[in-house]
Design an enzyme around this catalytic site. Sequence first.
Site, short mmCIF file in Angstrom:
data_model
loop_
_atom_site.label_atom_id
_atom_site.label_comp_id
_atom_site.label_asym_id
_atom_site.label_seq_id
_atom_site.Cartn_x
_atom_site.Cartn_y
_atom_site.Cartn_z
CG HIS A 446 -1.64 0.32 2.88
ND1 HIS A 446 -0.68 0.60 1.92
CD2 HIS A 446 -1.64 1.41 3.70
CE1 HIS A 446 -0.15 1.79 2.16
NE2 HIS A 446 -0.72 2.29 3.24
CG ASP A 450 2.16 2.88 -3.61
OD1 ASP A 450 1.61 3.84 -4.18
OD2 ASP A 450 2.95 2.10 -4.20
#
Length: 476
Positions: A446, A450
């Site tokens: 992350h 995304d």
Amino acid sequence: VCIHRVRSCSSIRFIKSKYVCVFDKSALKFSHQQRLFRTSAVSCGQIVQFKLSDIGEGITEVTVKEWYIKEGDSVSQFDSICEVQSDKASVTITSRYDGVIRKLHYSIDDIAFVGKPLVDIEIDASKGVASEEDVVETPPMSHEEHTHQEIKGHKTLATPAVRRLAMENNIKLSEVVGTGKDNRILKEDILNYLAKQTGAILPPSPKAEIVPPPRKAEAVPTAPKDKARKIPVPVSRPIAFAGKDKTEPVTGFQKAMVKTMSAALKIPHFGYSDEIDLTQLVQLREELKPLAEIRGVKLSFMPFFIKAASLGLLQYPILNASLDENCQNVTYKASHNIGVAMDTEQGLIVPNVKNVQVCSVFDIAVELNRLQSLGSAGQLGTSDLTGGTFTLSNIGTIGGTYAKAVILPPEVAIGALGKIQVLPRFNSKGEVFKAQIMNVSWSADHRIIDGATMARFSNLWKSYLENPALMLLDLK
């Protein structure tokens, strides 16, 4: 004492003999004073300690899995001595000498260290290969004398330690390519040269034999459409009640897993899941499977999953990238080296199929067959287990439906594939039909990926598998 070898530039080597020769010291004139050392007597040969060379990837210790020789056996150059296993791969070690094995320094399952003696080999002393104990110590020479040597019209640069290492291993510096400044030969260059001669001998990649199509009179075997449901059967093993705990060291691939997973859990993961309708792909595979068997290749669903992932990575290269330790730079990998998690007797291993972006589905199937056969035998090489850029883990082969996969650093994404199930679904007309459903669970880093990017990649991968004909438009 009789002279075994005289080197006018710097050193003399002496060995004991049952004959004594008397000579006048003044008859020997040298530019440097020598300190003479007595060594052990050698009657018919010379004992050389064959050391375990650096096999790359920063490996410092290995486990001896099998000896191919025993004390008293005769060996020739390039004969297999033993098989060792690191935390990354299995490697076959071969001899650099012709001689007789006099001592094995390790037993099965012992830990052997790089740079330490592996076996003692008795060789013919007349060949001039001496062990460290036979070398006469000489006073230091000037830096220029040590680091420069005229060889065929050009200078070879190397430090005294590197020259000593080359001499001990009977290596000509003119044959070694230097990677240092001004082509200076480094210690790593000598070790890499040794590794090519004595290190990893990887099994050759078997190529599929192309067999012409059968005649019309011959019937092509077809796989049964309805497979019996597999029921897990517990393995029958005797239960031993020892009455006390047992402690074993963490070795081999388990040791690699500890290191890799400890680093992996420092990555902030996020997950994304979806289901795939593989009804059309199941039908296509059933049609192609007999043709692949004729060519000697087992065709599973995995080559399609891998190729579809590669096509998706062309559109979303961030998923085929790596992030440096300081999180300052992202490297986009040109090759799609897609790893496949395998469950073996040695533990979890993840070999990868190289350059999937230029491979056909059949090419991928051939390579998977090779990796699976080597993995089952515990003979995967370092090159097969390193260099991965993206991973797929097919937990469905055991029976799982969902899994939360852990990213393999330095990769940034991984997919876990569930089992294929026949489930009721509705078509566009609202009618119920039998669908071949598989669930996929993605994990991504992350820090640079995304959720939207992961979802778009998954949707593209899903479209290729639900409509296999679409892959024809984008195949390379």
